[in-house]
Design an enzyme around this catalytic site. Structure first.
Site, PDB file in Angstrom:
ATOM      1  CE1 TYR A  34      -3.411   2.828   0.856  1.00 47.56           C
ATOM      2  CE2 TYR A  34      -2.061   3.232   2.802  1.00 47.56           C
ATOM      3  CZ  TYR A  34      -3.078   3.612   1.956  1.00 47.56           C
ATOM      4  OH  TYR A  34      -3.765   4.785   2.186  1.00 47.56           O
ATOM      5  CD  GLU A  56      -7.568   7.565   6.349  1.00 50.74           C
ATOM      6  OE1 GLU A  56      -7.457   7.343   7.563  1.00 50.74           O
ATOM      7  OE2 GLU A  56      -6.611   7.449   5.548  1.00 50.74           O
ATOM      8  CD1 TRP A  64      -3.522   1.639   6.187  1.00 49.36           C
ATOM      9  CD2 TRP A  64      -5.575   2.433   6.478  1.00 49.36           C
ATOM     10  NE1 TRP A  64      -4.046   1.914   4.946  1.00 49.36           N
ATOM     11  CE2 TRP A  64      -5.303   2.403   5.096  1.00 49.36           C
ATOM     12  CE3 TRP A  64      -6.823   2.898   6.914  1.00 49.36           C
ATOM     13  CZ2 TRP A  64      -6.228   2.816   4.144  1.00 49.36           C
ATOM     14  CZ3 TRP A  64      -7.754   3.304   5.962  1.00 49.36           C
ATOM     15  CH2 TRP A  64      -7.450   3.267   4.595  1.00 49.36           C
TER      16      TRP A  64
END
Length: 203
Positions: A34, A56, A64
């Protein structure tokens, strides 16, 4: 020097492939990919910005990587994050999503994503979500010289949060909005030496 050593004052970590990354992106393969291919690459399309605001928001209070692992399921559950499709979700859809095994099943966050889709459509009268969000890009941003210097909020992320909330968005706090600004390339928080994708950020 062994891999995963933190280097001098930058706080960066040396990976097996010889690339320097922040600690959060240095160990898990999914996070490494990522960081190497997506994080910080400019995103300007409405659906892309809406998706990242939604993810988010789901990340709040979680890691995350948890959200990233569930992203394919999120995309399936939320119609590819097409704001027009998500905006017409109703109470039945909320109940359906609360039973979805592949996503984070939080009623408030699901409802907020639907509400944010409706707010995204309303923002088209002001030029659209992407243009609105990018209007808060700092004019005089200087990349940090170390991981320790990376802020969690900025005056711009505070103002963006305030204005999005005023327009009906939820789960868009200042810290979340700064993370968004990093993710979609509005600010560059890579210290010198950190790996950058081929598509360079504007500075």
């Amino acid at each position: 020097m062994t891999n995963h050593d933190i280097l001098d004052d930058t706080g960066l970590v040396l990976g097996d492939d010889g690339r320097l990354r922040p600690p959060w992106a240095a160990r898990d393969p999914l996070l490494r990919d990522y960081f190497d291919t997506e994080w910080g690459v400019p995103v300007h399309d409405e659906a892309g910005v809406f998706e990242r605001i939604a993810l988010e928001g789901f990340q709040a209070g979680l890691s995350w990587v948890t959200v990233l692992r569930k992203r394919p399921a999120f995309r399936e559950a939320f119609a590819g994050f097409d704001p027009d499709a998500v905006a017409v979700f109703d109470d039945g859809d909320i109940e359906r999503l609360l039973e979805h095994p592949g996503i984070i099943r939080n009623r408030q966050k699901i409802a907020a994503t639907i509400g944010n889709a409706r707010a995204t459509i309303a923002l088209r009268d002001e030029g659209g979500l992407s243009e609105f969000v990018w209007s808060y890009r700092p004019d005089d941003w200087t990349p940090p010289s170390s991981i320790a210097e990376v802020p969690t909020t900025t005056p711009e992320s505070v103002e963006l949060s305030k204005e999005l909330r005023r327009r009906g968005f939820r789960f868009v706090g200042p810290t979340t909005m700064f993370a968004l600004m990093e993710a979609i390339g509005m600010v560059d928080t890579r210290p010198p030496g950190a790996y950058r994708p081929t598509s360079r950020l504007r500075t």
